[in-house]
Design a protein around this motif. Structure first.
Motif, PDB file in Angstrom:
ATOM      1  N   MET A   1       1.341  -1.487  -0.248  1.00  0.00           N
ATOM      2  CA  MET A   1      -0.006   0.219   0.359  1.00  0.00           C
ATOM      3  C   MET A   1       0.371   1.026  -0.061  1.00  0.00           C
ATOM      4  O   MET A   1       1.765   1.256   0.610  1.00  0.00           O
ATOM      5  N   LYS A   2       0.224   2.266  -0.919  1.00  0.00           N
ATOM      6  CA  LYS A   2       1.860   3.124  -1.067  1.00  0.00           C
ATOM      7  C   LYS A   2       0.931   3.971   0.409  1.00  0.00           C
ATOM      8  O   LYS A   2      -0.662   4.586   0.793  1.00  0.00           O
ATOM      9  N   ALA A  42      -7.226  -1.523   0.008  1.00  0.00           N
ATOM     10  CA  ALA A  42      -6.203  -1.152  -1.011  1.00  0.00           C
ATOM     11  C   ALA A  42      -6.164  -0.525   0.397  1.00  0.00           C
ATOM     12  O   ALA A  42      -4.757  -0.170   1.176  1.00  0.00           O
ATOM     13  N   LEU A  43      -7.185   0.244   1.539  1.00  0.00           N
ATOM     14  CA  LEU A  43      -7.083   1.142   2.250  1.00  0.00           C
ATOM     15  C   LEU A  43      -7.203   0.493   3.149  1.00  0.00           C
ATOM     16  O   LEU A  43      -6.211   0.465   4.669  1.00  0.00           O
ATOM     17  N   VAL A  44      -7.261  -1.273   4.012  1.00  0.00           N
ATOM     18  CA  VAL A  44      -7.423  -1.908   4.723  1.00  0.00           C
ATOM     19  C   VAL A  44      -5.983  -2.866   5.206  1.00  0.00           C
ATOM     20  O   VAL A  44      -5.305  -3.130   4.132  1.00  0.00           O
ATOM     21  N   PRO A  45      -5.981  -2.370   6.445  1.00  0.00           N
ATOM     22  CA  PRO A  45      -4.288  -3.214   6.625  1.00  0.00           C
ATOM     23  C   PRO A  45      -4.599  -4.256   7.120  1.00  0.00           C
ATOM     24  O   PRO A  45      -5.710  -4.928   8.025  1.00  0.00           O
ATOM     25  N   PRO A  46      -3.463  -4.981   6.701  1.00  0.00           N
ATOM     26  CA  PRO A  46      -4.389  -6.804   7.397  1.00  0.00           C
ATOM     27  C   PRO A  46      -4.142  -6.728   8.631  1.00  0.00           C
ATOM     28  O   PRO A  46      -5.168  -8.773   8.591  1.00  0.00           O
ATOM     29  N   THR A  47      -3.581  -6.740   9.434  1.00  0.00           N
ATOM     30  CA  THR A  47      -4.281  -6.581  10.596  1.00  0.00           C
ATOM     31  C   THR A  47      -4.808  -5.657  12.022  1.00  0.00           C
ATOM     32  O   THR A  47      -4.717  -5.107  13.505  1.00  0.00           O
ATOM     33  N   ALA A  48      -5.626  -5.072  10.595  1.00  0.00           N
ATOM     34  CA  ALA A  48      -6.780  -4.439  11.570  1.00  0.00           C
ATOM     35  C   ALA A  48      -7.238  -5.304  12.477  1.00  0.00           C
ATOM     36  O   ALA A  48      -7.957  -6.259  12.226  1.00  0.00           O
ATOM     37  N   PRO A  49      -7.452  -5.275  13.998  1.00  0.00           N
ATOM     38  CA  PRO A  49      -8.013  -5.819  15.031  1.00  0.00           C
ATOM     39  C   PRO A  49      -9.676  -6.490  13.982  1.00  0.00           C
ATOM     40  O   PRO A  49      -9.435  -7.137  15.017  1.00  0.00           O
ATOM     41  N   TRP A  50     -10.289  -5.769  13.671  1.00  0.00           N
ATOM     42  CA  TRP A  50     -11.540  -6.348  13.219  1.00  0.00           C
ATOM     43  C   TRP A  50     -11.413  -7.481  11.869  1.00  0.00           C
ATOM     44  O   TRP A  50     -12.699  -8.119  12.315  1.00  0.00           O
ATOM     45  N   LEU A  51     -10.937  -7.863  11.856  1.00  0.00           N
ATOM     46  CA  LEU A  51     -10.950  -8.869  10.584  1.00  0.00           C
ATOM     47  C   LEU A  51     -10.214 -10.031  11.252  1.00  0.00           C
ATOM     48  O   LEU A  51     -10.454 -10.961  11.145  1.00  0.00           O
ATOM     49  N   GLN A  52      -9.704  -9.952  13.050  1.00  0.00           N
ATOM     50  CA  GLN A  52      -9.180 -11.648  13.519  1.00  0.00           C
ATOM     51  C   GLN A  52     -11.008 -11.717  13.770  1.00  0.00           C
ATOM     52  O   GLN A  52     -11.670 -10.994  13.924  1.00  0.00           O
ATOM     53  N   ASN A  53     -10.920 -13.358  13.334  1.00  0.00           N
ATOM     54  CA  ASN A  53     -12.130 -14.220  13.800  1.00  0.00           C
ATOM     55  C   ASN A  53     -13.455 -13.907  12.727  1.00  0.00           C
ATOM     56  O   ASN A  53     -14.351 -13.813  13.154  1.00  0.00           O
ATOM     57  N   PHE A 101      -5.388 -13.146   5.201  1.00  0.00           N
ATOM     58  CA  PHE A 101      -5.018 -14.791   5.609  1.00  0.00           C
ATOM     59  C   PHE A 101      -4.556 -15.429   6.478  1.00  0.00           C
ATOM     60  O   PHE A 101      -4.796 -15.811   7.059  1.00  0.00           O
ATOM     61  N   THR A 102      -3.492 -15.153   5.924  1.00  0.00           N
ATOM     62  CA  THR A 102      -2.167 -15.665   6.915  1.00  0.00           C
ATOM     63  C   THR A 102      -2.401 -14.932   8.561  1.00  0.00           C
ATOM     64  O   THR A 102      -2.235 -15.397   8.828  1.00  0.00           O
ATOM     65  N   HIS A 103      -2.120 -13.287   8.599  1.00  0.00           N
ATOM     66  CA  HIS A 103      -2.613 -12.817   9.750  1.00  0.00           C
ATOM     67  C   HIS A 103      -3.228 -13.689  10.328  1.00  0.00           C
ATOM     68  O   HIS A 103      -3.576 -12.483  11.936  1.00  0.00           O
ATOM     69  N   ASN A 104      -4.863 -13.405  10.212  1.00  0.00           N
ATOM     70  CA  ASN A 104      -5.771 -13.448  11.178  1.00  0.00           C
ATOM     71  C   ASN A 104      -6.514 -14.814  11.038  1.00  0.00           C
ATOM     72  O   ASN A 104      -5.943 -15.755   9.955  1.00  0.00           O
ATOM     73  N   ASP A 105      -7.466 -15.408  11.991  1.00  0.00           N
ATOM     74  CA  ASP A 105      -8.537 -16.483  11.637  1.00  0.00           C
ATOM     75  C   ASP A 105      -9.808 -16.062  11.244  1.00  0.00           C
ATOM     76  O   ASP A 105     -10.348 -16.318  11.835  1.00  0.00           O
ATOM     77  N   ILE A 106      -9.593 -16.436  10.024  1.00  0.00           N
ATOM     78  CA  ILE A 106     -10.771 -15.664   8.761  1.00  0.00           C
ATOM     79  C   ILE A 106     -11.933 -16.955   8.835  1.00  0.00           C
ATOM     80  O   ILE A 106     -10.900 -17.946   8.981  1.00  0.00           O
ATOM     81  N   GLN A 107     -13.151 -16.602   9.719  1.00  0.00           N
ATOM     82  CA  GLN A 107     -13.577 -17.727  10.045  1.00  0.00           C
ATOM     83  C   GLN A 107     -14.564 -18.393   8.237  1.00  0.00           C
ATOM     84  O   GLN A 107     -14.895 -19.255   8.170  1.00  0.00           O
ATOM     85  N   SER A 108     -14.653 -17.298   7.321  1.00  0.00           N
ATOM     86  CA  SER A 108     -15.168 -17.431   6.185  1.00  0.00           C
ATOM     87  C   SER A 108     -15.255 -16.388   5.321  1.00  0.00           C
ATOM     88  O   SER A 108     -14.551 -15.552   5.650  1.00  0.00           O
ATOM     89  N   VAL A 109     -15.495 -16.491   3.753  1.00  0.00           N
ATOM     90  CA  VAL A 109     -15.497 -15.950   2.895  1.00  0.00           C
ATOM     91  C   VAL A 109     -16.719 -15.385   2.067  1.00  0.00           C
ATOM     92  O   VAL A 109     -16.954 -16.458   1.883  1.00  0.00           O
ATOM     93  N   THR A 110     -17.326 -14.658   2.000  1.00  0.00           N
ATOM     94  CA  THR A 110     -18.458 -14.398   0.564  1.00  0.00           C
ATOM     95  C   THR A 110     -17.940 -13.228   0.232  1.00  0.00           C
ATOM     96  O   THR A 110     -17.466 -12.230   0.646  1.00  0.00           O
ATOM     97  N   ILE A 111     -18.038 -13.494  -1.574  1.00  0.00           N
ATOM     98  CA  ILE A 111     -18.083 -12.572  -2.336  1.00  0.00           C
ATOM     99  C   ILE A 111     -19.214 -12.343  -3.216  1.00  0.00           C
ATOM    100  O   ILE A 111     -19.702 -13.394  -3.814  1.00  0.00           O
ATOM    101  N   THR A 112     -18.974 -11.070  -3.158  1.00  0.00           N
ATOM    102  CA  THR A 112     -20.253 -10.405  -4.389  1.00  0.00           C
ATOM    103  C   THR A 112     -20.023 -10.059  -5.691  1.00  0.00           C
ATOM    104  O   THR A 112     -18.730  -9.313  -5.116  1.00  0.00           O
ATOM    105  N   ILE A 113     -20.319 -10.494  -6.874  1.00  0.00           N
ATOM    106  CA  ILE A 113     -19.615 -10.359  -8.485  1.00  0.00           C
ATOM    107  C   ILE A 113     -21.002  -9.148  -8.810  1.00  0.00           C
ATOM    108  O   ILE A 113     -21.778 -10.304  -8.689  1.00  0.00           O
ATOM    109  N   MET A 114     -20.693  -8.837  -9.648  1.00  0.00           N
ATOM    110  CA  MET A 114     -21.954  -8.268 -10.920  1.00  0.00           C
ATOM    111  C   MET A 114     -21.794 -10.141 -11.570  1.00  0.00           C
ATOM    112  O   MET A 114     -21.291 -10.422 -11.991  1.00  0.00           O
ATOM    113  N   GLU A 115     -22.714 -10.314 -12.343  1.00  0.00           N
ATOM    114  CA  GLU A 115     -22.559 -10.692 -13.490  1.00  0.00           C
ATOM    115  C   GLU A 115     -22.387 -10.809 -14.692  1.00  0.00           C
ATOM    116  O   GLU A 115     -21.684 -11.483 -15.554  1.00  0.00           O
TER     117      GLU A 115
END
Length: 154
Positions: A1-2, A42-53, A101-115
């Motif tokens: 990130m710049k 691009a702005l989210v720090p990989p160690t932001a506290p709200w990413l844990q679990n 993904f490496t630094h946090n215990d992500i429980q699940s991932v939902t991806i929303t995309i357009m058709e």
């Protein structure tokens, strides 16, 4: 990130506390379900506290505009990050998500995309990041039509 030369206050990491609201039903207004700031990947720090679990929601930029119930159906009880697989360089997104993904215990991932075909790039970014992280995290892909209707989940 710049690093932003201006030290933009909009990049400051925040947890958004939700207030109990009973007036929502009376007013007919839907309360925001957003739980954190920033949301741009691009702005989210990989160690932001709200990413844990967290149950992570990765949204292609157009999906919240196309799908009227986005807050209620997708953001509720999730941590949101968003990006555009067509207009942005996705290489840094693979790196950022790998770190998340490496630094946090992500429980699940939902991806929303357009058709639209270009949105499939977001799924590829997530798959590459998961592979690089070595984690096995459940992933759900939800496709939103340009008419605002949910097409499917996979």
């Amino acid at each position: 990130m710049k690093n932003l030369a201006c030290g933009c206050p909009g990049s400051h990491v925040r947890t958004i506390e939700k207030k109990s609201c009973t007036s929502q039903e009376a007013s007919g207004r839907i309360a925001s379900e957003l739980r954190q700031w920033p949301t741009q990947l691009a702005l989210v720090p990989p160690t932001a506290p709200w990413l844990q679990n967290a149950n992570l929601l990765i949204a292609a930029d157009c999906t919240p505009f196309a799908y009227a119930e986005f807050h209620r159906d997708f953001i509720k009880d999730k941590v949101l990050v968003n990006a555009c697989p067509k207009l942005d360089d996705c290489g840094p997104y693979v790196e950022k998500l790998t770190q998340i993904f490496t630094h946090n215990d992500i429980q699940s991932v939902t991806i929303t995309i357009m058709e639209v075909p270009c949105c499939r790039g977001m799924v590829m970014v997530v798959k590459q990041a998961l592979e690089a992280s070595g984690k096995d995290i459940p992933v759900e892909v939800v496709v939103i039509g340009v008419d605002g209707e949910r097409r499917n989940g996979s």
